[in-house]
Design an enzyme around this catalytic site. Structure first.
Site, PDB file in Angstrom:
ATOM      1  N   HIS A 165      15.806   4.994  26.668  1.00 46.90           N
ATOM      2  CA  HIS A 165      15.658   3.893  27.618  1.00 46.90           C
ATOM      3  C   HIS A 165      14.594   3.990  28.438  1.00 46.90           C
ATOM      4  O   HIS A 165      14.463   4.972  29.106  1.00 46.90           O
ATOM      5  CB  HIS A 165      17.074   3.755  28.514  1.00 46.90           C
ATOM      6  CG  HIS A 165      17.119   2.568  29.222  1.00 46.90           C
ATOM      7  ND1 HIS A 165      17.445   1.260  29.167  1.00 46.90           N
ATOM      8  CD2 HIS A 165      17.013   2.620  30.730  1.00 46.90           C
ATOM      9  CE1 HIS A 165      17.169   0.507  30.038  1.00 46.90           C
ATOM     10  NE2 HIS A 165      17.086   1.252  30.987  1.00 46.90           N
ATOM     11  N   ALA A 187       1.004  -1.238  -0.024  1.00 42.78           N
ATOM     12  CA  ALA A 187       0.188   0.043  -0.092  1.00 42.78           C
ATOM     13  C   ALA A 187       1.008   1.300  -0.333  1.00 42.78           C
ATOM     14  O   ALA A 187       0.534   2.198  -0.641  1.00 42.78           O
ATOM     15  CB  ALA A 187      -0.776   0.102   1.242  1.00 42.78           C
TER      16      ALA A 187
HETATM   17  C1  LIG Z   1      -5.265  -9.481   2.911  1.00 43.70           C
HETATM   18  C2  LIG Z   1      -4.374  -8.514   2.673  1.00 43.70           C
HETATM   19  C3  LIG Z   1      -3.356  -8.049   3.422  1.00 43.70           C
HETATM   20  C4  LIG Z   1      -2.461  -6.754   3.084  1.00 43.70           C
HETATM   21  N1  LIG Z   1      -1.709  -6.253   4.131  1.00 43.70           N
HETATM   22  C5  LIG Z   1      -1.009  -5.181   3.494  1.00 43.70           C
HETATM   23  C6  LIG Z   1      -0.247  -4.400   4.519  1.00 43.70           C
HETATM   24  O1  LIG Z   1      -0.322  -4.940   5.733  1.00 43.70           O
HETATM   25  N2  LIG Z   1       0.478  -3.660   4.185  1.00 43.70           N
HETATM   26  C7  LIG Z   1       0.724  -3.245   2.919  1.00 43.70           C
HETATM   27  O2  LIG Z   1       1.373  -2.343   2.453  1.00 43.70           O
HETATM   28  N3  LIG Z   1       0.113  -3.922   1.966  1.00 43.70           N
HETATM   29  C8  LIG Z   1      -0.787  -4.999   2.335  1.00 43.70           C
HETATM   30  N4  LIG Z   1      -1.636  -5.537   1.474  1.00 43.70           N
HETATM   31  C9  LIG Z   1      -1.405  -5.035  -0.008  1.00 43.70           C
HETATM   32  C10 LIG Z   1      -2.150  -3.741  -0.210  1.00 43.70           C
HETATM   33  O3  LIG Z   1      -3.644  -4.052  -0.081  1.00 43.70           O
HETATM   34  C11 LIG Z   1      -2.344  -3.440  -2.022  1.00 43.70           C
HETATM   35  O4  LIG Z   1      -0.858  -3.138  -1.941  1.00 43.70           O
HETATM   36  C12 LIG Z   1      -2.864  -2.094  -2.108  1.00 43.70           C
HETATM   37  O5  LIG Z   1      -4.181  -2.057  -1.805  1.00 43.70           O
HETATM   38  C13 LIG Z   1      -2.451  -1.568  -3.364  1.00 43.70           C
HETATM   39  O6  LIG Z   1      -3.252  -0.504  -3.680  1.00 43.70           O
HETATM   40  P1  LIG Z   1      -3.872   0.235  -5.161  1.00 43.70           P
HETATM   41  O7  LIG Z   1      -4.418   1.709  -5.120  1.00 43.70           O
HETATM   42  O8  LIG Z   1      -2.687  -0.021  -6.160  1.00 43.70           O
HETATM   43  O9  LIG Z   1      -4.960  -0.941  -5.356  1.00 43.70           O
HETATM   44  P2  LIG Z   1      -6.237  -1.316  -4.671  1.00 43.70           P
HETATM   45  O10 LIG Z   1      -6.194  -0.898  -3.280  1.00 43.70           O
HETATM   46  O11 LIG Z   1      -6.341  -2.759  -5.196  1.00 43.70           O
HETATM   47  O12 LIG Z   1      -7.286  -0.220  -5.295  1.00 43.70           O
HETATM   48  C14 LIG Z   1      -7.930  -0.605  -6.664  1.00 43.70           C
HETATM   49  C15 LIG Z   1      -9.349   0.156  -6.637  1.00 43.70           C
HETATM   50  O13 LIG Z   1      -9.591   0.216  -8.158  1.00 43.70           O
HETATM   51  C16 LIG Z   1     -10.964  -0.197  -8.257  1.00 43.70           C
HETATM   52  N5  LIG Z   1     -11.243  -0.324  -9.736  1.00 43.70           N
HETATM   53  C17 LIG Z   1     -10.363  -1.413 -10.425  1.00 43.70           C
HETATM   54  N6  LIG Z   1     -10.622  -1.065 -11.816  1.00 43.70           N
HETATM   55  C18 LIG Z   1     -11.496  -0.275 -11.804  1.00 43.70           C
HETATM   56  C19 LIG Z   1     -12.067   0.256 -13.070  1.00 43.70           C
HETATM   57  N7  LIG Z   1     -12.016  -0.004 -14.293  1.00 43.70           N
HETATM   58  N8  LIG Z   1     -12.994   1.626 -12.763  1.00 43.70           N
HETATM   59  C20 LIG Z   1     -12.958   1.790 -11.683  1.00 43.70           C
HETATM   60  N9  LIG Z   1     -12.587   1.179 -10.499  1.00 43.70           N
HETATM   61  C21 LIG Z   1     -11.692   0.295 -10.587  1.00 43.70           C
HETATM   62  C22 LIG Z   1     -11.138  -1.209  -7.342  1.00 43.70           C
HETATM   63  O14 LIG Z   1     -12.454  -1.251  -7.063  1.00 43.70           O
HETATM   64  C23 LIG Z   1     -10.310  -0.868  -6.019  1.00 43.70           C
HETATM   65  O15 LIG Z   1     -11.382   0.211  -5.190  1.00 43.70           O
HETATM   66  C24 LIG Z   1      -2.528  -6.381   1.708  1.00 43.70           C
HETATM   67  C25 LIG Z   1      -3.379  -7.390   0.897  1.00 43.70           C
HETATM   68  C26 LIG Z   1      -4.204  -8.014   1.286  1.00 43.70           C
HETATM   69  C27 LIG Z   1      -5.089  -8.825   0.367  1.00 43.70           C
END
Ligand SMILES: Cc1cc2nc3c(=O)[nH]c(=O)nc-3n(C[C@H](O)[C@H](O)[C@H](O)COP(=O)(O)OP(=O)(O)OC[C@H]3O[C@@H](n4cnc5c(N)ncnc54)[C@H](O)[C@@H]3O)c2cc1C
Length: 477
Positions: free
Chosen positions: A456, A332
């Site tokens: 500490h 994230a």
């Molecule tokens: C169980 C789990 C635990 C995790 N824990 C961690 C953690 O502790 N720390 C960490 O750094 N990462 C963690 N991650 C990974 C993290 O969630 C992702 O790396 C992060 O969410 C990626 O962000 P993003 O903005 O690229 O995409 P996403 O968070 O996947 O968001 C993408 C968004 O785009 C929307 N979307 C997709 N296509 C379209 C479209 N065509 N039109 C409109 N909207 C669309 C989706 O609905 C979604 O809302 C975890 C993942 C999981 C599954």
């Protein structure tokens, strides 16, 4: 038709942060997202991270840790709690409340920063002069939006396992694993990666007998192997997680109430394991579904990632892509920082994102965190290095917390002493790793860390000791 300077597709940690930063920089900005809440009937901003990823998993980890502590750790503090009971549905309810609060918070931030929030699936249509045209489909109701710059932040989805379909009843992905309202007596997990270990830990702590099956013969191959080996020992010997490495899955049968997994162990034995629930956590794949990338020739690689350069530029002018949908770690904070950097690049600024200083964290107990190179990577690259390690076992704060186990390791260049990697397993190392990140960002030497006064009694004294140990002058070692 609405025209914007910047249109962001996706409101996960990459997209929503990009949109806020773009608006802060004075751009007329829209963010389109198709995410819905758990009930499936209301838009929910925040993407995977807030809805079904980072945040809900950490909420469950905390609840399960409390339950485990009440059962096993309180007594030594002189606290008697009687018959400790666990209510899985209540734990999920608490998690849902946190998710709702945070996703609602993004809605508020969009309003505050004047980001136009649009609900629906966005797809590329073509170009109108300098503007890219997108169609936004909200359950069949279609509108057109135009943006001079488009930032694609559509994230990722769970990697499917060809042997079985996810039904989120018996065979679960991260969404199902985060929503179990009863503790399965026997839980199987396919994949000993971050998600598999975190979810396995949650349900193990509240009473499931957990078996994790992993194809790789190496445990946590991306982590420093000294730390990974220590983690494996804690998870298997102390916590009772059954982890089988080097397995080959043959067949998975999902019956009415049981899931059976046939596999060959690393020793070549054919085995069958039966579970009440099976979590599939074998990684994630980039999500370009619904984007209609082909219509405009947006380039993807053979694994489906949108191809970008080091600055998140795609092959199309003024179309950028960030986060899980592009190369690099699926984290994230990496997505968010790419979002900030792209918005600033659009504004003509020159931001810099160093991939070598992106921290990794696994929120097991003890936690695991690292930044920079592992010892294995330095050896493979022929870099001469020195190392210092120190343990939490003799740290007073860790003892007080009842969490006196784990190690901090600092790797530094043999000649210049510049820090090349910091690796940790222990209490709250998710927080402690920031010292390594800041140090590396400022090109610190291990001596710099050794000469900084650490409070500490704190856990950070172990980082200090590890830095002293690089120069073989640890005071408590
Ligand atoms: C169980 C789990 C635990 C995790 N824990 C961690 C953690 O502790 N720390 C960490 O750094 N990462 C963690 N991650 C990974 C993290 O969630 C992702 O790396 C992060 O969410 C990626 O962000 P993003 O903005 O690229 O995409 P996403 O968070 O996947 O968001 C993408 C968004 O785009 C929307 N979307 C997709 N296509 C379209 C479209 N065509 N039109 C409109 N909207 C669309 C989706 O609905 C979604 O809302 C975890 C993942 C999981 C599954």
């Amino acid at each position: 038709m609405s025209q914007f300077d910047v249109v962001v597709i996706g409101a996960g940690p990459g997209g929503y942060i990009a949109a806020i930063r773009a608006a802060q920089l004075g751009f007329k900005t829209a963010c389109i997202d198709a995410g819905v809440d758990k009930a499936g009937d209301a838009p929910a901003l925040g993407g995977t991270c807030l809805n079904v990823g980072c945040i809900p998993s950490k909420a469950l980890l905390q609840s399960s840790e409390h339950f485990h502590a009440a059962q096993h750790d309180f007594a030594e503090h002189g606290i008697t709690v009687g018959d400790v009971k666990f209510d899985a549905a209540k734990m999920i309810e608490r998690k849902d409340a946190i998710v709702t609060k945070l996703t609602g918070g993004i809605k508020f931030l969009f309003q505050k920063n004047k980001v136009t929030s649009l609900f629906g699936t966005a797809s590329f249509v073509g170009k109108n002069g300098d503007f890219w045209q997108l169609e936004v489909d909200d359950a069949g109701e279609k509108t057109t939006v135009e943006g001079k710059h488009i930032i694609v932040a559509t994230g990722s989805t769970p990697r499917p396992l060809p042997l079985v379909d996810i039904d989120n009843v018996n065979v679960l992905d991260n969404e199902g694993a985060l929503n179990l309202t009863e503790v399965p007596a026997k839980l199987g997990v396919i994949g000993a990666g971050v998600i598999g270990l975190e979810m396995g830990s949650v349900w193990n702590r509240v009473g499931s007998e957990v078996t994790i099956l992993e194809a790789s013969p190496v445990f946590l191959a991306a982590a420093d192997q000294q730390i990974a080996k220590e983690a494996f020992k804690y998870f298997t010997r102390e916590q009772g997680l059954h982890i089988e490495l080097g397995v080959k899955l043959n067949k998975i049968t999902s019956g009415e109430s049981k899931v059976s997994v046939e596999f060959v162990s690393a020793k070549g034995e054919a085995k069958t394991a039966e579970f009440d629930k099976l979590i599939v956590a074998i990684g994630r794949v980039p999500n370009t579904h619904g984007l209609n990338a082909e219509a405009v020739g947006l380039q993807k690689d053979d694994r489906g990632f949108i191809v970008v350069d080091g600055e998140c530029r795609t092959n199309l002018p003024n179309v950028w892509a960030i986060g899980d949908v592009v190369r690099g770690p699926m984290l994230a904070h990496k997505a968010s920082d790419e979002g900030v950097a792209v918005a600033e690049r659009i504004a003509g600024q020159k931001p810099h994102l160093d991939f070598n200083t992106i921290p990794w964290v696994i929120y097991t107990d003890p936690e695991i965190a690292w930044v920079g190179k592992t010892e294995e990577q330095l050896k493979a690259e022929g870099v001469e290095y020195k190392k210092g390690t120190s343990g939490f076992a003799a740290n007073g704060r860790a003892m007080g917390l009842g969490k006196a186990k784990g190690t901090v390791k600092i790797l530094a260049d043999a000649k210049t002493d510049r820090i090349l990697g910091v690796h940790m397993i222990g209490p709250m190392v998710s927080e402690l790793i920031t010292e390594g990140v800041v140090g590396m960002e400022f090109s610190a030497s291990s001596e710099d860390i050794a000469r900084i006064v650490h409070a500490h009694p704190t856990l950070s004294e172990v980082v200090h000791e590890a830095a002293l140990a690089v120069d073989k002058r640890a005071l408590h070692g």
